[in-house]
Design an enzyme around this catalytic site. Structure first.
Site, mmCIF file in Angstrom:
data_model
loop_
_atom_site.group_PDB
_atom_site.id
_atom_site.type_symbol
_atom_site.label_atom_id
_atom_site.label_comp_id
_atom_site.label_asym_id
_atom_site.label_seq_id
_atom_site.Cartn_x
_atom_site.Cartn_y
_atom_site.Cartn_z
ATOM 1 N N ASN A 9 0.878 -1.177 0.056
ATOM 2 C CA ASN A 9 0.011 0.124 0.010
ATOM 3 C C ASN A 9 0.871 1.178 -0.029
ATOM 4 O O ASN A 9 1.555 1.747 1.082
ATOM 5 C CB ASN A 9 -0.968 -0.168 1.476
ATOM 6 C CG ASN A 9 -1.801 1.287 1.358
ATOM 7 O OD1 ASN A 9 -1.782 2.042 0.406
ATOM 8 N ND2 ASN A 9 -2.272 1.411 2.458
ATOM 9 N N TRP A 10 1.134 1.991 -1.170
ATOM 10 C CA TRP A 10 1.824 2.896 -1.386
ATOM 11 C C TRP A 10 1.359 4.138 -0.627
ATOM 12 O O TRP A 10 2.383 5.191 -0.530
ATOM 13 C CB TRP A 10 2.298 3.177 -2.822
ATOM 14 C CG TRP A 10 3.270 2.095 -3.559
ATOM 15 C CD1 TRP A 10 3.697 0.772 -2.813
ATOM 16 C CD2 TRP A 10 3.866 1.894 -4.692
ATOM 17 N NE1 TRP A 10 4.495 0.119 -3.795
ATOM 18 C CE2 TRP A 10 4.471 0.976 -4.977
ATOM 19 C CE3 TRP A 10 3.662 3.110 -5.797
ATOM 20 C CZ2 TRP A 10 5.085 0.677 -6.192
ATOM 21 C CZ3 TRP A 10 4.342 2.598 -6.874
ATOM 22 C CH2 TRP A 10 5.090 1.585 -7.139
ATOM 23 N N LYS A 11 0.262 4.203 -0.325
ATOM 24 C CA LYS A 11 -0.196 5.554 0.313
ATOM 25 C C LYS A 11 0.129 6.840 -0.798
ATOM 26 O O LYS A 11 0.403 6.438 -1.926
ATOM 27 C CB LYS A 11 0.030 5.583 1.589
ATOM 28 C CG LYS A 11 -0.115 4.429 2.564
ATOM 29 C CD LYS A 11 0.119 4.708 3.994
ATOM 30 C CE LYS A 11 -0.242 3.337 4.606
ATOM 31 N NZ LYS A 11 -0.014 3.422 6.103
ATOM 32 N N HIS A 96 -9.551 1.640 4.361
ATOM 33 C CA HIS A 96 -8.490 1.713 5.342
ATOM 34 C C HIS A 96 -8.723 2.736 6.084
ATOM 35 O O HIS A 96 -9.568 3.715 6.281
ATOM 36 C CB HIS A 96 -7.221 2.262 4.165
ATOM 37 C CG HIS A 96 -5.896 2.462 4.983
ATOM 38 N ND1 HIS A 96 -5.348 3.171 6.012
ATOM 39 C CD2 HIS A 96 -4.946 1.332 5.057
ATOM 40 C CE1 HIS A 96 -4.517 2.908 6.348
ATOM 41 N NE2 HIS A 96 -3.925 1.887 5.782
ATOM 42 N N GLU A 98 -7.108 5.293 7.385
ATOM 43 C CA GLU A 98 -6.846 6.516 7.120
ATOM 44 C C GLU A 98 -7.937 7.264 6.525
ATOM 45 O O GLU A 98 -8.269 8.415 6.644
ATOM 46 C CB GLU A 98 -5.304 6.629 6.392
ATOM 47 C CG GLU A 98 -4.162 6.339 7.321
ATOM 48 C CD GLU A 98 -2.993 5.699 6.411
ATOM 49 O OE1 GLU A 98 -2.949 5.838 5.368
ATOM 50 O OE2 GLU A 98 -2.235 5.292 7.336
ATOM 51 N N GLU A 168 -5.597 -4.492 10.452
ATOM 52 C CA GLU A 168 -4.689 -3.401 10.583
ATOM 53 C C GLU A 168 -5.113 -2.789 11.933
ATOM 54 O O GLU A 168 -5.783 -1.720 12.121
ATOM 55 C CB GLU A 168 -4.718 -2.372 9.503
ATOM 56 C CG GLU A 168 -4.509 -3.139 8.089
ATOM 57 C CD GLU A 168 -3.828 -2.147 7.318
ATOM 58 O OE1 GLU A 168 -2.508 -2.401 6.926
ATOM 59 O OE2 GLU A 168 -4.438 -1.035 6.847
ATOM 60 N N GLY A 174 2.249 2.364 10.796
ATOM 61 C CA GLY A 174 3.367 3.426 10.504
ATOM 62 C C GLY A 174 4.083 3.909 12.013
ATOM 63 O O GLY A 174 4.543 4.859 11.955
ATOM 64 N N SER A 214 3.151 -1.890 10.384
ATOM 65 C CA SER A 214 4.769 -2.105 10.695
ATOM 66 C C SER A 214 5.138 -3.378 10.510
ATOM 67 O O SER A 214 5.956 -3.898 11.338
ATOM 68 C CB SER A 214 5.006 -1.532 12.154
ATOM 69 O OG SER A 214 4.487 -0.332 12.456
ATOM 70 N N GLY A 235 2.759 -1.007 4.181
ATOM 71 C CA GLY A 235 2.817 0.379 3.971
ATOM 72 C C GLY A 235 4.115 0.720 3.803
ATOM 73 O O GLY A 235 4.698 0.480 2.656
ATOM 74 N N GLY A 236 4.786 1.149 4.640
ATOM 75 C CA GLY A 236 6.050 1.760 4.538
ATOM 76 C C GLY A 236 7.192 1.051 3.877
ATOM 77 O O GLY A 236 7.960 1.432 2.912
HETATM 78 P P1 PGA Z 1 2.726 0.293 7.614
HETATM 79 O O1 PGA Z 1 1.077 0.824 6.938
HETATM 80 O O2 PGA Z 1 2.984 -0.922 7.025
HETATM 81 O O3 PGA Z 1 3.611 1.640 7.130
HETATM 82 O O4 PGA Z 1 2.293 0.397 9.092
HETATM 83 C C1 PGA Z 1 0.446 -0.398 6.732
HETATM 84 C C2 PGA Z 1 -1.016 0.045 6.139
HETATM 85 O O5 PGA Z 1 -1.429 1.080 6.554
HETATM 86 O O6 PGA Z 1 -1.715 -0.590 5.255
#
Ligand code: PGA
Length: 251
Positions: A9-11, A96, A98, A168, A174, A214, A235-236
């Site tokens: 998930n590149w966001k 998600h 966010e 999640e 993050g 994470s 994500g990251g």
């Molecule tokens: P993260 O994000 O791996 O940076 O914690 C995961 C996500 O939000 O899908």
């Protein structure tokens, strides 16, 4: 049987040239070995068409990070499920945390989005998860159950079978603070039981439930070794090809 999946998930990261370069690199890494799981990257809308052109979707699936809750019309700035489908993408992240937190997505809008995604042959990666306060109060199971019921349990068993779930915990996204493998397994087993209660054991056994928050090369193997953890939403660590592939290789 259900599939193991590692999805990036590149966001809101990378410009188009940077994203195309990253996708090429991931694709190239996957050409070198046989991954023991499905690998997907979910990228910003602007990146879908050019990324689609440089990857082999037999090896690397492509998804969007969201879609609109309407099919078409006067919704300035929105991108619909049919538009996403027309890029060549076949997945879409929905719900998600966010999106729920910063853009006010509700169960009602998510039901619309899921229905529109499925109508456009997009497989939803549907996110659920509690915030820290809910975990500390001990309400995390109730919160997650309600998110699944309200967002998805209106679906027929056939349609539900197309959905990938991603647990999640918001406190782990993050933050560098991963849920322990036991915490993840406990929730994943609970989620699978919720699905079994609604759709039966067979559907539940066939549902892929990913962990997100994470997840990185150093902890992926321990998480993925748990019987109900069927992969990760990353994500990251999906923004560096070496890290992302390191997680893929945890299977
Ligand atoms: P993260 O994000 O791996 O940076 O914690 C995961 C996500 O939000 O899908």
């Amino acid at each position: 049987m259900r599939k193991n999946i590692v999805a990036g998930n590149w966001k809101m990261n990378t410009t188009v040239p940077e994203g195309v370069a990253l996708a090429k690199e991931v694709n190239q890494c996957l050409e070198g070995f046989k991954a023991n799981c499905e690998v997907i990257i979910c990228v910003p809308f602007t990146h879908l068409v050019p990324v689609c052109a440089v990857i082999d979707q037999q090896k690397l699936g492509l998804g969007a990070e969201n879609c609109a809750d309407h099919k078409s019309g006067a919704y300035t700035g929105e991108v619909s499920a049919p538009m996403v489908e027309s890029t060549g993408a076949t997945y879409v992240i929905l719900g998600h945390s966010e999106r729920r937190q910063y853009y006010g997505e509700t169960a009602e809008t998510l039901r619309e989005k899921v229905a529109l995604a499925l109508a456009s042959n997009l497989q939803p990666i549907f996110c659920i998860g509690e915030v820290l306060e809910e975990r500390e109060k001990g309400t995390h199971f109730d919160v997650v159950r309600k998110q699944i019921i309200d967002g998805l349990f209106n679906l027929s068993a056939e349609d539900f079978g197309k959905v990938i779930l991603a647990y999640e915990p918001v406190w782990a996204i993050g933050t560098g603070k991963t849920a322990t493998a036991d915490q993840a397994e406990e929730m994943h087993a609970f989620i699978r039981q919720c699905v079994a209660d609604r759709y039966g054991k067979e559907v539940a056994e066939n549902t892929s439930i990913l962990y997100g928050g994470s997840c990185k090369p150093s902890n992926a193997a321990e998480l993925f070794a748990k019987p109900d953890v069927d992969g990760g939403l990353i994500g990251g660590a999906s923004l560096k090809a070496a890290d992302f592939i390191g997680i893929v290789k945890a299977f």
